[in-house]
Design a protein around this motif. Structure first.
Motif, PDB file in Angstrom:
ATOM      1  N   ASN A 114       2.111 104.135  65.979  1.00 49.13           N
ATOM      2  CA  ASN A 114       2.371 103.513  64.701  1.00 49.13           C
ATOM      3  C   ASN A 114       1.100 102.891  64.135  1.00 49.13           C
ATOM      4  OD1 ASN A 114       4.059 102.133  62.802  1.00 49.13           O
ATOM      5  ND2 ASN A 114       5.643 102.307  64.379  1.00 49.13           N
ATOM      6  N   GLY A 115       0.775 103.226  62.893  1.00 47.57           N
ATOM      7  CA  GLY A 115      -0.395 102.588  62.254  1.00 47.57           C
ATOM      8  C   GLY A 115      -1.734 103.210  62.611  1.00 47.57           C
ATOM      9  N   SER A 143      -0.346 109.220  58.639  1.00 44.51           N
ATOM     10  CA  SER A 143       0.087 109.487  57.255  1.00 44.51           C
ATOM     11  C   SER A 143      -1.091 109.438  56.297  1.00 44.51           C
ATOM     12  CB  SER A 143       1.123 108.447  56.799  1.00 44.51           C
ATOM     13  OG  SER A 143       2.287 108.591  57.548  1.00 44.51           O
ATOM     14  N   THR A 144      -2.001 108.498  56.534  1.00 46.11           N
ATOM     15  CA  THR A 144      -3.175 108.398  55.655  1.00 46.11           C
ATOM     16  C   THR A 144      -3.996 109.682  55.732  1.00 46.11           C
ATOM     17  OG1 THR A 144      -3.177 106.016  56.076  1.00 46.11           O
ATOM     18  CG2 THR A 144      -5.144 106.941  55.052  1.00 46.11           C
TER      19      THR A 144
HETATM   20  P1  ATP Z   1       3.285 105.307  60.918  1.00 46.29           P
HETATM   21  O1  ATP Z   1       3.679 106.226  61.991  1.00 46.29           O
HETATM   22  O2  ATP Z   1       3.775 103.903  61.106  1.00 46.29           O
HETATM   23  O3  ATP Z   1       3.508 105.843  59.534  1.00 46.29           O
HETATM   24  P2  ATP Z   1       0.517 106.099  60.726  1.00 46.29           P
HETATM   25  O4  ATP Z   1      -0.180 106.554  61.967  1.00 46.29           O
HETATM   26  O5  ATP Z   1       1.005 107.130  59.810  1.00 46.29           O
HETATM   27  O6  ATP Z   1       1.686 105.107  61.113  1.00 46.29           O
HETATM   28  P3  ATP Z   1      -0.756 104.946  58.442  1.00 46.29           P
HETATM   29  O7  ATP Z   1       0.538 104.736  57.731  1.00 46.29           O
HETATM   30  O8  ATP Z   1      -1.642 106.026  57.983  1.00 46.29           O
HETATM   31  O9  ATP Z   1      -0.500 105.128  60.007  1.00 46.29           O
HETATM   32  O10 ATP Z   1      -1.541 103.545  58.433  1.00 46.29           O
HETATM   33  C1  ATP Z   1      -2.901 103.417  58.866  1.00 46.29           C
HETATM   34  C2  ATP Z   1      -3.347 101.968  58.633  1.00 46.29           C
HETATM   35  O11 ATP Z   1      -3.368 101.689  57.241  1.00 46.29           O
HETATM   36  C3  ATP Z   1      -2.432 100.906  59.272  1.00 46.29           C
HETATM   37  O12 ATP Z   1      -3.226  99.846  59.699  1.00 46.29           O
HETATM   38  C4  ATP Z   1      -1.552 100.493  58.111  1.00 46.29           C
HETATM   39  O13 ATP Z   1      -1.096  99.173  58.289  1.00 46.29           O
HETATM   40  C5  ATP Z   1      -2.503 100.597  56.927  1.00 46.29           C
HETATM   41  N1  ATP Z   1      -1.791 100.943  55.681  1.00 46.29           N
HETATM   42  C6  ATP Z   1      -1.021 102.035  55.460  1.00 46.29           C
HETATM   43  N2  ATP Z   1      -0.546 102.050  54.195  1.00 46.29           N
HETATM   44  C7  ATP Z   1      -1.031 100.936  53.605  1.00 46.29           C
HETATM   45  C8  ATP Z   1      -0.911 100.366  52.305  1.00 46.29           C
HETATM   46  N3  ATP Z   1      -0.184 100.955  51.347  1.00 46.29           N
HETATM   47  N4  ATP Z   1      -1.554  99.189  52.074  1.00 46.29           N
HETATM   48  C9  ATP Z   1      -2.300  98.579  53.027  1.00 46.29           C
HETATM   49  N5  ATP Z   1      -2.455  99.053  54.272  1.00 46.29           N
HETATM   50  C10 ATP Z   1      -1.840 100.214  54.566  1.00 46.29           C
END
Ligand code: ATP
Length: 240
Positions: A41-42, A46-47
């Protein structure tokens, strides 16, 4: 494997204000592959997908698709080129019917005669959507909405499909159905797939190669089977 990747990220950095979400991601996807990105998670999964389809701008680095740089392009210009994302949480149109959602997937297409054939093909892949075709998207179950989101993306005739957490919030039986279909889309349609998943076991079983993402950086890349057999991966991501 073809020598030229169809999709490549080179040293991609991205942030949300002061939060550095991606700190230099480099990865390659070759035509016909299923590639998985796993991570907690995080971690930035997704980014990574959202930067790849230009929904989030990058601070630094390059993104190449089909031999051309695409970073800086408008996200909505990409589906006609064959790069299409199924976002986390599905984001189907709840007040439109299944049929209307599918039509929107074909919005950019000029080959209208083939659109109807493809819609029928979607009903072959996802028979439940045919039963639900006049129902509003918002009335479908979570699994049906995921199927509709994938079918709508397939209506763009993607060369590369970006799938964000297709298993999220779904019952195990439905998840297995979705992954069987992902396998079919890759094998029968020849669609290349970049898959982001917290369910590392499923993702690595479906994929031929995988990348491990930790706090915005790739820490490991290998054949999916090698990753599945790696004791550290098993401990960190497979609950052993
Ligand atoms: P998940 O499985 O929870 O979706 P992930 O691996 O896809 O996690 P991301 O959603 O890409 O991770 O998040 C990467 C980082 O960017 C994390 O620290 C998250 O808190 C931060 N983050 C994601 N979206 C935003 C946003 N809209 N504003 C600020 N920080 C964000």
């Amino acid at each position: 494997m073809s020598a030229q990747p169809i999709l490549e990220l080179k040293d991609v950095h991205a942030s949300y204000g002061n939060i550095k979400a991606l700190k230099g991601i480099s990865l390659k996807v070759y035509p016909g592959e299923i590639v998985a990105i796993i991570g907690a998670n995080g971690a930035g999964k997704s980014t990574t997908l959202m930067t790849t389809c230009c929904v989030i701008p990058i601070d630094q680095g390059e993104i190449w698709y089909n031999g051309e740089p695409i970073h800086g392009k408008a996200a909505e210009t990409l589906p006609p080129t064959g790069l299409c994302q199924v976002p986390e949480g599905r984001r189907i149109f709840p007040r439109l019917t299944v049929d209307e959602n599918l039509e929107l997937g074909a919005f950019y297409r000029k080959d209208k005669a083939d659109v109807e054939k493809d819609r029928q093909h979607m009903f072959d892949l996802f028979p439940i959507l045919q039963d639900r075709r006049k129902q509003h998207g918002g009335t479908l179950s979570g699994g049906e909405q995921q199927m509709l989101a994938i079918a709508r993306a397939l209506m763009t005739r993607p060369k590369v499909l970006l799938l964000d957490e297709p298993s999220l919030g779904l019952a195990p039986l439905i998840v297995q159905q979705i992954f069987d279909i992902i396998h079919d889309i890759n094998e029968k349609n020849g669609t290349t797939i970049l898959l982001v998943e917290q369910n590392a076991n499923l993702a690595l079983q479906a994929a031929s190669r995988g990348y491990v993402l930790e706090t915005g950086a790739i820490t490991l890349e290998d054949d999916a089977k090698t990753l599945l057999d790696n004791p550290e991966i098993r401990k960190a991501y497979l609950g052993e």
